[in-house]
Structures are given as structure tokens and as C-alpha cells.
Design an enzyme around this catalytic site. Structure first.
Site, short mmCIF file in Angstrom:
data_model
loop_
_atom_site.label_atom_id
_atom_site.label_comp_id
_atom_site.label_asym_id
_atom_site.label_seq_id
_atom_site.Cartn_x
_atom_site.Cartn_y
_atom_site.Cartn_z
N TYR A 163 -21.18 22.50 21.42
CA TYR A 163 -20.14 21.92 20.57
C TYR A 163 -20.70 20.77 19.75
O TYR A 163 -20.47 20.68 18.54
CB TYR A 163 -18.98 21.44 21.45
CG TYR A 163 -17.74 21.07 20.67
CD1 TYR A 163 -16.97 22.05 20.06
CD2 TYR A 163 -17.34 19.74 20.56
CE1 TYR A 163 -15.82 21.72 19.35
CE2 TYR A 163 -16.19 19.40 19.85
CZ TYR A 163 -15.44 20.39 19.25
OH TYR A 163 -14.31 20.05 18.55
N LYS A 167 -20.96 20.62 15.64
CA LYS A 167 -20.24 19.62 14.86
C LYS A 167 -21.17 18.65 14.14
O LYS A 167 -20.89 18.24 13.01
CB LYS A 167 -19.25 18.86 15.75
CG LYS A 167 -18.11 19.74 16.28
CD LYS A 167 -17.32 20.39 15.15
CE LYS A 167 -16.10 21.14 15.66
NZ LYS A 167 -15.28 21.73 14.56
#
Length: 253
Positions: A163, A167
Site C-alpha cells: 500500500y 501510494k
């Protein structure tokens, strides 16, 4: 709201807005927020049931909506969805990349397939949407791409390696995309939200991970309103990046 802000919001009326991940969470809130300004909505989501729920609810309220089942990590699916939207309307003015997933696992427990899925949806997806829309927006004289990152693009914590990678990558991609878009009137904004009260944390329940306290999370409608505000600015200006967090955000600063 000031008269100037009302005028800006009114300028969105009739514009075509494409929203990925529109079947739930921030994507749904974003679709609803743009619908409230009189925009026409192209709603994309991989979950057909949730996509139809949101699209039908918006149509029942008198909005123009096109629902497209789409896995944003797949190039052909994105290209087909964009073609469907352009078959319905002659332009796409705004695209908001809300679709996102995560697997809350340590790097030693995460499979290659899980890693690829997170990167595929969270980073490859916005690339594919931008790749499909840049020629369209150049030809029509401009447009606006809004990518939803996370405070995970600014800080790091355990068991979220994929993640974080997606991002942080999205933040860098957006900055580069903004430079490429400027000569063509294409604006790029990155929204960096803190925790929100959405289904995103549902996976914690199956993994025995404590849920974040509700008071440390924010209403996704607030973040959606921020997205609409960014899109409503006159085209001579661009909000490059916006950090919006709950007042008691634990991951910032």
C-alpha cells in the site's frame, strides 16, 4: 459558501466526470458530490452489485449516469470503459481515481499475487486511466485528473508495504503527470486523505486487527467535497496537492 464559490460550483454543471471505485466508500461519496453540482457521471467499479446500487440511486434522483463494470488494473477494461463514456457523451472533463485496495500483511506473508494486485489497482489503474484520457483531453483543449493518494504516501507503518509503495508511487506519478499535462491545459491534483469511515477497514475484522476508533476517522463526504472544490477552480489555477485529515489524525504529523 461565498458567491464566488457558488459561481465556481455552478461552472461544473453539465460536465462529464469519470469516477473509479464509485460503488462504495470515497468513490461513492465523490460521485454523489459531483452529482449534486449537476455533473454527468461515469461510474466505474469492479463490484457490479455495488456499482448498480449507486448508479440506480443517482439516476432515481434525476442525474445522468453511465455505469461501467471495470477492473482498473486491466488496460483493455479501462480503454473499453472510456470508449463507452465517449459513446454516450462527447467529452470527459474530470477523472477521479478513487479505486484502491490493500492487504494488511507483513512483507514475508504477502504473496506475489497480493502485491501485484495492490500495485495494479492503486498505481497501474491511475496510469491506465491517464493514458486513455490524455489524448482525449488534449484534443478537447483540457481536462482535470484527480488522483486519490493517502497519508500512506507521506509516512510509513508496518504491514502495509504494498500500500505504501503504491501510494508513494502515485504521488510521484501525479507530479510527473502534472508537468506533462500543463502545456495541454490538463490539470492534475493529488488528494491526500487521512483515515475515513469507509469499508476500507472491513478487512481488519477478518484478520483480527482492531478497528481504528471512529473518532479518529473522517466522513468521506468531507474528502469528496474537497475533490469537488479542486475541480471547481477556474482553469487558470490548479490545486496541486491537498492534505485533508481528521482533526485527531494519528498518522500525521
Amino acid at each position: 459558501m461565498s458567491s464566488q464559490e457558488e459561481q465556481w460550483r455552478e461552472s461544473l454543471r453539465g460536465k462529464v466526470v469519470l469516477v473509479t471505485g464509485a460503488g462504495s466508500g470515497l468513490g461513492e461519496a465523490t460521485a454523489r458530490a459531483f452529482a449534486a453540482t449537476g455533473c454527468r457521471l461515469a461510474c466505474l467499479d469492479i463490484n457490479q452489485t455495488e456499482l448498480e446500487r449507486v448508479s440506480q440511486a443517482l439516476e432515481a434522483e434525476g442525474n445522468e449516469v453511465l455505469a461501467c463494470g471495470c477492473d482498473v488494473s486491466q488496460a483493455e477494461a479501462v480503454e473499453q470503459s472510456v470508449a463507452r463514456v465517449l459513446g454516450r457523451w462527447p467529452h470527459i472533463d474530470v477523472a477521479v481515481n478513487c479505486a484502491a485496495i490493500d492487504h494488511t500483511l507483513s512483507v514475508t506473508e504477502m504473496s506475489v499475487a497480493q502485491w501485484d494486485q495492490v500495485i495494479g489497482v492503486n498505481l497501474r489503474g491511475p496510469f491506465l486511466v491517464a493514458r486513455a484520457l490524455f489524448p482525449v483531453m488534449r484534443q478537447q483543449g483540457g481536462g482535470h485528473i484527480i488522483n486519490v493518494a493517502s497519508t500512506a504516501a507521506l509516512r510509513a507503518w508496518a504491514n502495509a508495504s504494498a500500500y505504501h509503495a503504491s501510494k508513494w508511487g502515485l504521488l510521484g506519478f501525479s507530479r510527473a503527470l502534472s508537468v506533462e499535462g500543463r502545456p495541454h491545459g490538463i490539470r492534475v491534483t493529488t488528494i491526500i486523505p487521512g483515515g475515513m469511515r469507509t469499508h476500507f477497514f472491513d478487512r481488519f475484522l477478518t484478520q483480527g486487527i482492531p478497528l481504528p476508533p471512529p473518532e479518529l476517522l473522517q466522513d468521506p463526504a468531507t474528502v469528496a467535497a474537497t475533490i469537488v472544490f479542486a475541480a471547481s477552480l477556474p482553469t487558470e489555477s490548479a490545486l496541486q496537492e491537498i492534505l485533508v485529515t481528521p482533526l485527531n489524525e494519528t498518522s500525521w504529523p
